[in-house]
Design an enzyme around this catalytic site. Structure first.
Site, mmCIF file in Angstrom:
data_model
loop_
_atom_site.group_PDB
_atom_site.id
_atom_site.type_symbol
_atom_site.label_atom_id
_atom_site.label_comp_id
_atom_site.label_asym_id
_atom_site.label_seq_id
_atom_site.Cartn_x
_atom_site.Cartn_y
_atom_site.Cartn_z
ATOM 1 N N ASP A 1 14.147 17.988 -29.760
ATOM 2 C CA ASP A 1 14.379 19.380 -30.600
ATOM 3 C C ASP A 1 13.118 20.054 -30.495
ATOM 4 O O ASP A 1 12.918 21.185 -31.232
ATOM 5 C CB ASP A 1 14.684 19.044 -32.207
ATOM 6 C CG ASP A 1 13.493 18.315 -32.958
ATOM 7 O OD1 ASP A 1 12.503 17.937 -32.178
ATOM 8 O OD2 ASP A 1 13.526 18.079 -34.050
ATOM 9 N N CYS B 1 9.295 17.190 -30.650
ATOM 10 C CA CYS B 1 9.010 15.750 -30.575
ATOM 11 C C CYS B 1 7.651 15.227 -30.480
ATOM 12 O O CYS B 1 7.390 14.232 -30.981
ATOM 13 C CB CYS B 1 9.609 15.191 -29.142
ATOM 14 S SG CYS B 1 8.996 16.190 -27.960
ATOM 15 N N HIS C 1 9.141 14.983 -22.839
ATOM 16 C CA HIS C 1 9.501 14.370 -24.044
ATOM 17 C C HIS C 1 8.509 13.456 -24.619
ATOM 18 O O HIS C 1 7.884 12.625 -23.758
ATOM 19 C CB HIS C 1 10.830 13.796 -23.977
ATOM 20 C CG HIS C 1 11.177 13.520 -25.472
ATOM 21 N ND1 HIS C 1 11.929 14.352 -26.366
ATOM 22 C CD2 HIS C 1 11.563 12.167 -26.383
ATOM 23 C CE1 HIS C 1 12.431 13.729 -27.631
ATOM 24 N NE2 HIS C 1 11.992 12.274 -27.403
ATOM 25 N N HIS D 1 9.995 33.394 -24.055
ATOM 26 C CA HIS D 1 11.045 32.532 -24.186
ATOM 27 C C HIS D 1 10.628 31.023 -24.250
ATOM 28 O O HIS D 1 9.969 30.647 -23.246
ATOM 29 C CB HIS D 1 12.244 32.553 -23.338
ATOM 30 C CG HIS D 1 13.108 33.981 -23.397
ATOM 31 N ND1 HIS D 1 13.871 34.432 -22.438
ATOM 32 C CD2 HIS D 1 12.783 35.074 -24.286
ATOM 33 C CE1 HIS D 1 14.266 35.690 -22.945
ATOM 34 N NE2 HIS D 1 13.505 35.921 -23.698
#
EC number: 3.4.19.12
Length: 329
Positions: free
Chosen positions: A143, A146, A247, A323
Site C-alpha cells: 500500500d 510498506c 517492497h 504523481h
C-alpha cells in the site's frame, strides 16, 4: 502487565506458554517439568546471550523480575548449573531479542537447509530454521507504506508517526537534507513524505535508524546484499527488513509461525549470527521469484495511466508530475 508469554525450547521441542505476571520461579519450573515430562530437580533454565541461568534456588521469586514477555527460555536437562547460586541474571533490555546458544560463527557459514513448508499448514509464511527458532517473513500490505509498516513493530511507532519523524528531521536539518539529496526542496519533501501514497527508501532508513538509535539492516532479495543503516547504534540493537526491489517486509524470529504477537524483531547489534539466516531467507524468496528487477520492470502511474519502465523512469515521472502512486503491469 497481566501475563507473560514465553517460548520454551527443549531439544527439538518448543512451545509457547502464557503465565500470570505474579507467577513464581517455582510454579514456572513445575509447568516446564510437566510440559516436557522432565524431573523437576534435573532442569536448568537459561535466557539471553550469552545464556544466563535463571536462578532456581529461591522458588518464591516472581518470574517477571527475571524475564520479559516474549522471550525464549532454554530448557536444559542434567545441567550442572541447575541450582546455581551465581549472581541473579541482569534484567533484559526491553524488547531486545533473546538469543540462546548459537553455534560458533565458523559453523554457520553455510546455514542449515531452508525449510519453507510447514507440516501444519500450507499458509505459513516463508521461513528458515535456526538453532533457536525460525526466521520468518512478515509480509507487509502492498500500500505504498510498506517500509513504515515494516519498521512500526521494532521501532514502536505507527507508520503515520514515523512519516512525521522523517518530515520533521528533514525540516530541522536543511544542511544535511538539501535539495540535491532530496531531489526537491525540504519543505516539498516533508509534505510529500507525510502522504500515505509516498514510498520510503534510503533517506527514511537513514533518518529513522539514527533517530531511534537502532541499526536497520536491509537485505536485498535479488542479490543477498545487506545494507546497514547506523551500524553502531546507541541502543546496541538491530532489526532486519527484506527488500524485494519495490517492497519492504520484516524478518522476525518467530516462536510460532502463524502468531506474530511473540515475534522477536530486535537483536543484539554486536552479534552477527542472525544475518546469514536472513540472507538465506532472501535466497529462498529469490527462488520463489519474490522480487522485482527495478531496472527493467514495467510500471504504470495509477493517477494518469502513463506506462513506465524501471525505477529511473518512475522517479523522473514522480518528480515531474508529483504523481507518486504506481503499480506493476
Amino acid at each position: 502487565m497481566s501475563s507473560l508469554r514465553l517460548r520454551l525450547k527443549y531439544e527439538n521441542q518448543s512451545a509457547v506458554e502464557t503465565v500470570e505476571a505474579n507467577a513464581t520461579v517455582g510454579s514456572f519450573l513445575d509447568l516446564v517439568a510437566a510440559k516436557f515430562s522432565l524431573p523437576r530437580n534435573s532442569i536448568a533454565l537459561k535466557f539471553g546471550f550469552p545464556p544466563q541461568d535463571i536462578p532456581l534456588v529461591n522458588s518464591d521469586v516472581p518470574l517477571s523480575t527475571l524475564v520479559s514477555s516474549g522471550q525464549q527460555i532454554l530448557v536444559l536437562k542434567n545441567a550442572a548449573t541447575s541450582f546455581s547460586t551465581n549472581e541473579p541474571a541482569k534484567p533484559p533490555i526491553p524488547n531486545a531479542a533473546t538469543k540462546p546458544t548459537f553455534p560458533p560463527q565458523t559453523e554457520i557459514s553455510n546455514p542449515p537447509a531452508v525449510s519453507h513448508q510447514s507440516k501444519n499448514t500450507s499458509q505459513d509464511p516463508p521461513y528458515v530454521s535456526t538453532p533457536i527458532g525460525d526466521i520468518a517473513l512478515r509480509v507487509m500490505p502492498d500500500d505504498n507504506s510498506c517500509l513504515f509498516r515494516a519498521l512500526s513493530k521494532p521501532l514502536g511507532f505507527s507508520p503515520y508517526e514515523l512519516r512525521e519523524i522523517v518530515a520533521n528531521q528533514v525540516l530541522s536539518n536543511p544542511d544535511i537534507y538539501s535539495t540535491a539529496i532530496l531531489g526537491k526542496p525540504s519543505i516539498e519533501y516533508a509534505s510529500w513524505i507525510r502522504k500515505e501514497t509516498s514510498w520510503g527508501g534510503y533517506i527514511e532508513l537513514s533518518i529513522l535508524s539514527s533517530h531511534f538509535g537502532v541499526e536497520i539492516c536491509s537485505v536485498d532479495v535479488k542479490t543477498g546484499r545487506v545494507d546497514s543503516y547506523n551500524p553502531q547504534p546507541a541502543t546496541g540493537q538491530r532489526t532486519y527488513i527484506v527488500y524485494s526491489g519495490i517492497h519492504y517486509d520484516l524478518a522476525a524470529l518467530a516462536a510460532v509461525l502463524w502468531d506474530t504477537d511473540v515475534d522477536v524483531v530486535l537483536f543484539d547489534a554486536s552479534d552477527v549470527t542472525i544475518t546469514p539466516y536472513v540472507q538465506q531467507l532472501a535466497s529462498l524468496l529469490k527462488n520463489m521469484h519474490y522480487y522485482t528487477d527495478t531496472a527493467s520492470f514495467s510500471i504504470r502511474c495509477t493517477i494518469c495511466g502513463t506506462g513506465l519502465v524501471g525505477e529511473k523512469d518512475a522517479t523522473a515521472h514522480a518528480l515531474a508530475t508529483g504523481h507518486t502512486q504506481f503499480g506493476e503491469y
